[in-house]
Structures are given as C-alpha cells and as structure tokens.
Design an enzyme around this catalytic site. Structure first.
Site, PDB file in Angstrom:
ATOM      1  CD  GLU A 106      12.660  56.136   5.312  1.00 28.50           C
ATOM      2  OE1 GLU A 106      12.144  56.867   6.150  1.00 28.50           O
ATOM      3  OE2 GLU A 106      12.149  55.898   4.212  1.00 28.50           O
ATOM      4  CE1 TYR A 118      17.516  46.438   8.702  1.00 29.12           C
ATOM      5  CE2 TYR A 118      18.439  48.465   7.845  1.00 29.12           C
ATOM      6  CZ  TYR A 118      17.772  47.792   8.835  1.00 29.12           C
ATOM      7  OH  TYR A 118      17.352  48.455   9.959  1.00 29.12           O
TER       8      TYR A 118
HETATM    9  C1  LIG Z   1      21.778  47.799  13.128  1.00 28.35           C
HETATM   10  C2  LIG Z   1      21.471  46.869  14.303  1.00 28.35           C
HETATM   11  C3  LIG Z   1      19.962  46.759  14.452  1.00 28.35           C
HETATM   12  C4  LIG Z   1      22.054  45.495  13.996  1.00 28.35           C
HETATM   13  O1  LIG Z   1      21.751  44.626  15.079  1.00 28.35           O
HETATM   14  P1  LIG Z   1      22.773  43.491  15.565  1.00 28.35           P
HETATM   15  O2  LIG Z   1      22.092  42.667  16.572  1.00 28.35           O
HETATM   16  O3  LIG Z   1      24.050  44.116  15.919  1.00 28.35           O
HETATM   17  O4  LIG Z   1      22.884  42.659  14.193  1.00 28.35           O
HETATM   18  P2  LIG Z   1      23.577  41.240  13.987  1.00 28.35           P
HETATM   19  O5  LIG Z   1      24.345  40.838  15.185  1.00 28.35           O
HETATM   20  O6  LIG Z   1      22.516  40.321  13.470  1.00 28.35           O
HETATM   21  O7  LIG Z   1      24.579  41.567  12.813  1.00 28.35           O
HETATM   22  C5  LIG Z   1      25.470  42.681  12.942  1.00 28.35           C
HETATM   23  C6  LIG Z   1      26.913  42.262  12.824  1.00 28.35           C
HETATM   24  O8  LIG Z   1      27.277  41.377  13.858  1.00 28.35           O
HETATM   25  C7  LIG Z   1      27.937  40.251  13.302  1.00 28.35           C
HETATM   26  N1  LIG Z   1      27.651  39.094  14.162  1.00 28.35           N
HETATM   27  C8  LIG Z   1      26.482  38.459  14.270  1.00 28.35           C
HETATM   28  N2  LIG Z   1      26.616  37.457  15.160  1.00 28.35           N
HETATM   29  C9  LIG Z   1      27.887  37.515  15.606  1.00 28.35           C
HETATM   30  C10 LIG Z   1      28.618  36.776  16.549  1.00 28.35           C
HETATM   31  N3  LIG Z   1      28.071  35.747  17.208  1.00 28.35           N
HETATM   32  N4  LIG Z   1      29.890  37.131  16.795  1.00 28.35           N
HETATM   33  C11 LIG Z   1      30.460  38.175  16.135  1.00 28.35           C
HETATM   34  N5  LIG Z   1      29.816  38.918  15.232  1.00 28.35           N
HETATM   35  C12 LIG Z   1      28.552  38.581  14.974  1.00 28.35           C
HETATM   36  C13 LIG Z   1      27.310  40.132  11.957  1.00 28.35           C
HETATM   37  O9  LIG Z   1      28.101  39.362  11.059  1.00 28.35           O
HETATM   38  C14 LIG Z   1      27.264  41.555  11.568  1.00 28.35           C
HETATM   39  O10 LIG Z   1      28.576  41.958  11.207  1.00 28.35           O
HETATM   40  P3  LIG Z   1      28.855  43.134  10.179  1.00 28.35           P
HETATM   41  O11 LIG Z   1      28.573  44.417  10.940  1.00 28.35           O
HETATM   42  O12 LIG Z   1      30.277  42.993   9.869  1.00 28.35           O
HETATM   43  O13 LIG Z   1      27.911  42.927   9.048  1.00 28.35           O
HETATM   44  C15 LIG Z   1      22.106  47.368  15.619  1.00 28.35           C
HETATM   45  O14 LIG Z   1      23.480  47.534  15.413  1.00 28.35           O
HETATM   46  C16 LIG Z   1      21.525  48.666  16.140  1.00 28.35           C
HETATM   47  O15 LIG Z   1      20.543  48.647  16.895  1.00 28.35           O
HETATM   48  N6  LIG Z   1      22.143  49.799  15.781  1.00 28.35           N
HETATM   49  C17 LIG Z   1      21.735  51.097  16.257  1.00 28.35           C
HETATM   50  C18 LIG Z   1      20.366  51.468  15.765  1.00 28.35           C
HETATM   51  C19 LIG Z   1      20.271  51.383  14.279  1.00 28.35           C
HETATM   52  O16 LIG Z   1      21.150  51.808  13.552  1.00 28.35           O
HETATM   53  N7  LIG Z   1      19.139  50.826  13.791  1.00 28.35           N
HETATM   54  C20 LIG Z   1      18.877  50.666  12.381  1.00 28.35           C
HETATM   55  C21 LIG Z   1      18.258  51.899  11.862  1.00 28.35           C
HETATM   56  S1  LIG Z   1      17.854  51.694  10.124  1.00 28.35           S
END
Ligand SMILES: CC(C)(COP(=O)(O)OP(=O)(O)OC[C@H]1O[C@@H](n2cnc3c(N)ncnc32)[C@H](O)[C@@H]1OP(=O)(O)O)[C@@H](O)C(=O)NCCC(=O)NCCS
Length: 149
Positions: A106, A118
């Site tokens: 969720e 996701y």
């Molecule tokens: C949600 C979370 C886990 C995602 O982790 P992340 O490592 O940022 O995820 P990714 O890098 O795989 O992907 C996220 C975004 O980065 C982008 N991205 C990935 N690699 C990239 C790169 N090399 N350069 C630029 N952007 C990139 C992805 O396309 C994606 O873009 P979008 O937001 O437009 O979809 C992280 O943001 C987080 O910890 N947030 C706070 C806690 C949270 O919300 N947890 C989830 C609770 S359900």
C-alpha cells in the site's frame, strides 16, 4: 553495490534514513522484532565505495505463497538513480525463491514517485483505503504484483 539481508548491526543506519524520510517512522525496536521473525524478509543495499554504507532497504512479511511489502526506502541523497528499482528486483527474485507468488503493498495516494516505480515494476492498482494514513490524512492505494515462477 551489494544486496543482502538486513542484520541487527544495520539498524542504526536504517533508522537514520527512516527518521529522515517518514513522518511516522518505525522504531529501532520495530525493526529488531521483524528481523527475528522467520516469516519476514528485510534487505539492504550496501555500497562499498570509500566505506560501507547503507543506502536503501526494504522489508516484506510472508504468509503462505503471498507477501506484504512493509517498507521501501532509499536514502534521500541516493534517490532517482535506479536504487529503488534495483532493490525491488532483488527482492522479487529472493521472494520467488522462497515460494512467494503474489506481492501486496500500500502506498500514499500522493506518493507519485513510488506509484510510478511500482507500476514500472509490474504492480497493478487494485484497491483504495479511504483515509488510511494519518499525519497528513490520506488514502492508501493498494497494489498487487504476480511473480512469475
Ligand atoms: C519511492 C522510492 C523508494 C523510490 O526510490 P528511487 O531509488 O528514487 O527509485 P528509482 O530511482 O528506481 O526511480 C525513481 C525515479 O527516478 C528515475 N530515475 C531512475 N534512474 C535515474 C537516473 N539514472 N537518472 C535520472 N532519473 C532516474 C526513474 O525514472 C523514476 O522517475 P519518476 O519519478 O519520474 O518515475 C524513494 O523515492 C523513497 O525512498 N522515497 C521516500 C520513502 C517512500 O516514499 N517509500 C515508499 C513508501 S510506499
């Protein structure tokens, strides 16, 4: 970069990330309790550049052939680099090896980065819990993914 099981020694680093990212963080005792459970899988991404550092973690609770993802977090300065995707892919593989076929989670309806991540990783939106989260009050979007055998 290494993906491995979280251990008790990681809890300090995990709590720093947890407190920074979430308005209602888990406690250290909460993580400790889950690490002791056979039906839980908690993973970390560790980076081995100059020194070993935890940059991300995720947790899941397993019941029969299904599981609930309870935590997904990437350290603020290491987001948007693909770490979340890498963490989830690794978790899917290990869950599949443990016989898990369906994953539930969720997410806050405003958490667009998480929702997009996701969906990119194969989760389908299949439910809504009105007003599920507090501080701030918000709906939960329920998502499910089937794992291939
Ligand atoms: C949600 C979370 C886990 C995602 O982790 P992340 O490592 O940022 O995820 P990714 O890098 O795989 O992907 C996220 C975004 O980065 C982008 N991205 C990935 N690699 C990239 C790169 N090399 N350069 C630029 N952007 C990139 C992805 O396309 C994606 O873009 P979008 O937001 O437009 O979809 C992280 O943001 C987080 O910890 N947030 C706070 C806690 C949270 O919300 N947890 C989830 C609770 S359900």
């Amino acid at each position: 970069m290494t993906l491995r099981e979280m251990t008790v020694d990681d809890i300090g680093a995990v709590m720093e990330i947890e407190r920074d990212l979430f308005p209602d963080p888990w406690t250290a005792e909460g993580f400790l309790t889950f690490l002791m459970r056979d039906d839980a899988m908690f993973l970390v991404i560790e980076e081995n550049r100059k020194k070993k550092e935890i940059i991300a973690y995720a947790g899941a609770l397993m019941v029969l052939d299904e599981c609930d993802i309870t935590n997904v977090a990437v350290r603020r300065d290491r987001q948007r680099e693909g770490n979340g995707g890498f963490l989830l892919e690794g978790m899917f593989r290990l869950l599949s090896e443990r016989g898990i076929r369906r994953i539930h989670l969720e997410v806050r309806s405003s958490n667009e980065t998480a929702l997009r991540l996701y969906e990119r990783k194969g989760f389908i939106r299949d439910g809504l819990r009105k007003g599920y989260y507090t501080g701030p009050l918000e709906d939960a979007i329920l998502m499910t993914k089937e794992l291939e055998v």
